[in-house]
Design a protein around this motif. Sequence first.
Motif, PDB file in Angstrom:
ATOM      1  N   ALA A  39       0.844  -1.202   0.000  1.00 33.57           N
ATOM      2  CA  ALA A  39       0.000   0.000   0.000  1.00 33.57           C
ATOM      3  C   ALA A  39       0.877   1.250   0.000  1.00 33.57           C
ATOM      4  O   ALA A  39       1.951   1.279   0.612  1.00 33.57           O
ATOM      5  N   PRO A  40       0.462   2.313  -0.692  1.00 35.61           N
ATOM      6  CA  PRO A  40       1.276   3.546  -0.746  1.00 35.61           C
ATOM      7  C   PRO A  40       1.327   4.226   0.609  1.00 35.61           C
ATOM      8  O   PRO A  40       0.383   4.162   1.409  1.00 35.61           O
ATOM      9  N   VAL A  41       2.442   4.903   0.871  1.00 37.51           N
ATOM     10  CA  VAL A  41       2.611   5.647   2.114  1.00 37.51           C
ATOM     11  C   VAL A  41       1.807   6.939   2.018  1.00 37.51           C
ATOM     12  O   VAL A  41       1.998   7.729   1.102  1.00 37.51           O
ATOM     13  N   MET A  42       0.914   7.141   2.995  1.00 40.12           N
ATOM     14  CA  MET A  42       0.033   8.302   2.971  1.00 40.12           C
ATOM     15  C   MET A  42       0.677   9.460   3.728  1.00 40.12           C
ATOM     16  O   MET A  42       1.238   9.271   4.812  1.00 40.12           O
ATOM     17  N   THR A  43       0.599  10.648   3.133  1.00 34.84           N
ATOM     18  CA  THR A  43       1.176  11.868   3.689  1.00 34.84           C
ATOM     19  C   THR A  43       0.111  12.953   3.716  1.00 34.84           C
ATOM     20  O   THR A  43      -0.709  13.023   2.798  1.00 34.84           O
ATOM     21  N   PRO A  44       0.098  13.815   4.738  1.00 33.92           N
ATOM     22  CA  PRO A  44      -0.907  14.884   4.763  1.00 33.92           C
ATOM     23  C   PRO A  44      -0.795  15.806   3.558  1.00 33.92           C
ATOM     24  O   PRO A  44       0.281  16.323   3.245  1.00 33.92           O
ATOM     25  N   LEU A  45      -1.914  15.983   2.891  1.00 32.03           N
ATOM     26  CA  LEU A  45      -1.988  16.941   1.785  1.00 32.03           C
ATOM     27  C   LEU A  45      -2.217  18.341   2.314  1.00 32.03           C
ATOM     28  O   LEU A  45      -1.511  19.285   1.940  1.00 32.03           O
ATOM     29  N   GLU A  52     -15.836  23.336   4.521  1.00 38.84           N
ATOM     30  CA  GLU A  52     -16.081  23.695   3.120  1.00 38.84           C
ATOM     31  C   GLU A  52     -14.883  23.320   2.240  1.00 38.84           C
ATOM     32  O   GLU A  52     -15.041  22.723   1.171  1.00 38.84           O
ATOM     33  N   ASP A  53     -13.678  23.668   2.697  1.00 41.47           N
ATOM     34  CA  ASP A  53     -12.489  23.324   1.919  1.00 41.47           C
ATOM     35  C   ASP A  53     -12.288  21.817   1.841  1.00 41.47           C
ATOM     36  O   ASP A  53     -11.900  21.281   0.792  1.00 41.47           O
ATOM     37  N   SER A  54     -12.528  21.109   2.947  1.00 38.00           N
ATOM     38  CA  SER A  54     -12.363  19.659   2.941  1.00 38.00           C
ATOM     39  C   SER A  54     -13.327  18.996   1.959  1.00 38.00           C
ATOM     40  O   SER A  54     -12.938  18.092   1.202  1.00 38.00           O
ATOM     41  N   ALA A  55     -14.577  19.432   1.937  1.00 37.37           N
ATOM     42  CA  ALA A  55     -15.544  18.850   1.009  1.00 37.37           C
ATOM     43  C   ALA A  55     -15.159  19.126  -0.440  1.00 37.37           C
ATOM     44  O   ALA A  55     -15.263  18.243  -1.308  1.00 37.37           O
ATOM     45  N   ALA A  56     -14.687  20.333  -0.730  1.00 34.45           N
ATOM     46  CA  ALA A  56     -14.300  20.662  -2.099  1.00 34.45           C
ATOM     47  C   ALA A  56     -13.087  19.850  -2.543  1.00 34.45           C
ATOM     48  O   ALA A  56     -13.021  19.367  -3.685  1.00 34.45           O
ATOM     49  N   ILE A  57     -12.117  19.665  -1.641  1.00 34.36           N
ATOM     50  CA  ILE A  57     -10.913  18.905  -2.004  1.00 34.36           C
ATOM     51  C   ILE A  57     -11.247  17.435  -2.205  1.00 34.36           C
ATOM     52  O   ILE A  57     -10.749  16.785  -3.145  1.00 34.36           O
ATOM     53  N   GLN A  64     -10.705  12.641  -9.688  1.00 33.29           N
ATOM     54  CA  GLN A  64      -9.457  12.168 -10.286  1.00 33.29           C
ATOM     55  C   GLN A  64      -9.133  10.726  -9.907  1.00 33.29           C
ATOM     56  O   GLN A  64      -8.066  10.221 -10.300  1.00 33.29           O
ATOM     57  N   SER A  65     -10.012  10.056  -9.138  1.00 28.60           N
ATOM     58  CA  SER A  65      -9.801   8.663  -8.708  1.00 28.60           C
ATOM     59  C   SER A  65      -8.487   8.505  -7.952  1.00 28.60           C
ATOM     60  O   SER A  65      -7.689   7.591  -8.191  1.00 28.60           O
ATOM     61  N   ILE A  66      -8.251   9.386  -7.013  1.00 27.01           N
ATOM     62  CA  ILE A  66      -7.036   9.363  -6.196  1.00 27.01           C
ATOM     63  C   ILE A  66      -7.409   8.872  -4.800  1.00 27.01           C
ATOM     64  O   ILE A  66      -8.344   9.402  -4.188  1.00 27.01           O
ATOM     65  N   PRO A  67      -6.735   7.848  -4.276  1.00 31.21           N
ATOM     66  CA  PRO A  67      -7.053   7.369  -2.924  1.00 31.21           C
ATOM     67  C   PRO A  67      -6.695   8.414  -1.876  1.00 31.21           C
ATOM     68  O   PRO A  67      -5.712   9.143  -2.011  1.00 31.21           O
ATOM     69  N   TYR A  68      -7.493   8.472  -0.813  1.00 30.82           N
ATOM     70  CA  TYR A  68      -7.270   9.452   0.241  1.00 30.82           C
ATOM     71  C   TYR A  68      -7.787   8.890   1.558  1.00 30.82           C
ATOM     72  O   TYR A  68      -8.549   7.924   1.592  1.00 30.82           O
ATOM     73  N   GLU A  69      -7.361   9.512   2.634  1.00 29.20           N
ATOM     74  CA  GLU A  69      -7.818   9.174   3.983  1.00 29.20           C
ATOM     75  C   GLU A  69      -8.110  10.467   4.733  1.00 29.20           C
ATOM     76  O   GLU A  69      -7.489  11.509   4.475  1.00 29.20           O
ATOM     77  N   LEU A  70      -9.061  10.392   5.667  1.00 21.60           N
ATOM     78  CA  LEU A  70      -9.464  11.545   6.460  1.00 21.60           C
ATOM     79  C   LEU A  70      -9.104  11.317   7.919  1.00 21.60           C
ATOM     80  O   LEU A  70      -9.235  10.206   8.431  1.00 21.60           O
ATOM     81  N   LYS A  71      -8.677  12.378   8.571  1.00 23.25           N
ATOM     82  CA  LYS A  71      -8.372  12.348   9.991  1.00 23.25           C
ATOM     83  C   LYS A  71      -8.864  13.632  10.639  1.00 23.25           C
ATOM     84  O   LYS A  71      -9.049  14.643   9.961  1.00 23.25           O
ATOM     85  N   ASN A  72      -9.046  13.566  11.953  1.00 23.41           N
ATOM     86  CA  ASN A  72      -9.475  14.722  12.739  1.00 23.41           C
ATOM     87  C   ASN A  72     -10.769  15.325  12.193  1.00 23.41           C
ATOM     88  O   ASN A  72     -10.883  16.529  11.973  1.00 23.41           O
ATOM     89  N   ASP A  73     -11.729  14.455  11.918  1.00 23.41           N
ATOM     90  CA  ASP A  73     -13.048  14.879  11.443  1.00 23.41           C
ATOM     91  C   ASP A  73     -12.966  15.684  10.146  1.00 23.41           C
ATOM     92  O   ASP A  73     -13.691  16.655   9.946  1.00 23.41           O
TER      93      ASP A  73
END
Length: 544
Positions: A39-45, A52-57, A64-73
């Motif tokens: 699995a790829p190493v995940m880094t904070p974007l 609002e910014d989180s929903a838009a991003i 773009q079909s890019i995997p992501y993870e969410l933290k801190n709500d």
Amino acid sequence: MQGLVTFVKTLGPARLAAMGAVTAAMIGFFAFLILRVTAPVMTPLFTDLSLEDSAAIIKDLERQSIPYELKNDGAVILVPRERVGRLRMKLAEGGLPKGGGMGYELFDKSDALGTTSFVQNINHLRALEGELSRTIRSIDRVQAARVHLVLPERPLFSRDKLEPSASIALKVRGQLEAQQVRAIRHLVASAVNGLKPERVSIVDESGRLLADGANADPYGTGAAGDERKLAYERNLRDQVESIISSVVGPGRARVQLTADFDFNRVTQTQDRFDPEGRVLRSSQTREEMSTTADPQGQVSVATELPGAQAQQGQGPRDQSKKTEEINNYEITRITETKVIEGGRVNRISVAVLVDGLYGRNEKGELTYQERTKEELDRIAALVRSAIGFDQRRGDQVEVINLRFAETPGITVSEPAGLMGMLQFTKDDLMRGIELAVMLVLTLVVLLFVVRPLVRRIITPEHLAALTGATPAVAGAALPAGAIPPGIPTSEEEATAAPSQTARMIEFAQVQGTVHAQSIQKVGELVERNPQETVSILRQWLNET
């Protein structure tokens, strides 16, 4: 194939089902390990994002079909490390993140033709507040900010003009310094026309008032004076510690500096007169001349007639002349009015404590050596130059050499060559630890879970029964040369066995246990009946 079929038949349905379950579990476990390792190493974007910014991003990442993870709500978004740079540039091109609030981009999509002046003014106020919030959030320790501006309009036919004001609510990490609070006030005041810094109020998320404008002090006394004094002492202390640490080493010196400030505001008026410097201001000259005659003879009417003197002879006369001169001079006068503002440095006192020298003796023990007086004098000269020493105002500098309670830290030399090139980051170390833990977990599962299960599954039923019956068999003495039940005797049975070597090992273990118990029983009989034992041994010797 016949041997394989025979082996399968010996296992039985229960063992086959157990073997299938173990195989499925192992496939799932190793699949999880492979997926985790690859699995790829995940880094904070981005961090500290608004909703609002989180929903838009997230919407853009899903497009773009890019995997992501969410933290801190949703405040932190993680993406693969190798794609962080490109994603940040791509999102910045689209104006993301916006910073939690609308700025001047509020006017990008507005319809100017159908908008009233009231709406335009409200949008301008919203845009100005959003831009100020973004700028304040860029300051260190400020996590979030909200700005409220009050820009009153001047009424018609009114001479009085209402002053604008502002209120700011901050969410900070830790605690803001006084200089940062003043910087925020001046920043907002400079961005709004007619706004004064004293009209800006600042509070934090706990409701504590950071600035209210009531403690404005034009002369630098009070809280502002204390802050100025502390800032001055801190600046000089840092300079002195920096120059001393370069001589005695980092952490080998302690500096305490105290500056005596005078915050009194003094107004002096002085008149000075110069007697040598005279200037003629005015001059007045007055001359008087008088003549008095003494006539001869009697005084008569004839003598008093006009022209009578000409007929008579001239007598003696008295003449007087008087000259008076008045000169007014202006003496040079200098009037000097001097205003001395508060915040003058009356005296500076510096105390410097330096550690001695450490070394190793022949036995490798740590030794301590005091510094020489010449070295301390040179350090004191450096301190005097750093603080601007003035003996007339009573400055004091004391440099003392004492041994510190703590021993000097062990300096670790940086690796050179190939090891110096292997610079691991924190993420690399955490990734290596994670892989090592997975490897250890895999070995534990293989040795303590999979291996016993496989051995138990592939062991034939009659051998397992023999092993389980070992204590019962061991309890009875078998005759010499007797074979325990369940052990194959014919060559065909030995050939059909799935693992002849394993069976022989198990048989040897059982036979050894039986022989040992038989010998133990014989020993017990000998101890109980020594006379009979001696007779039997003599009989055996005679027979041989």
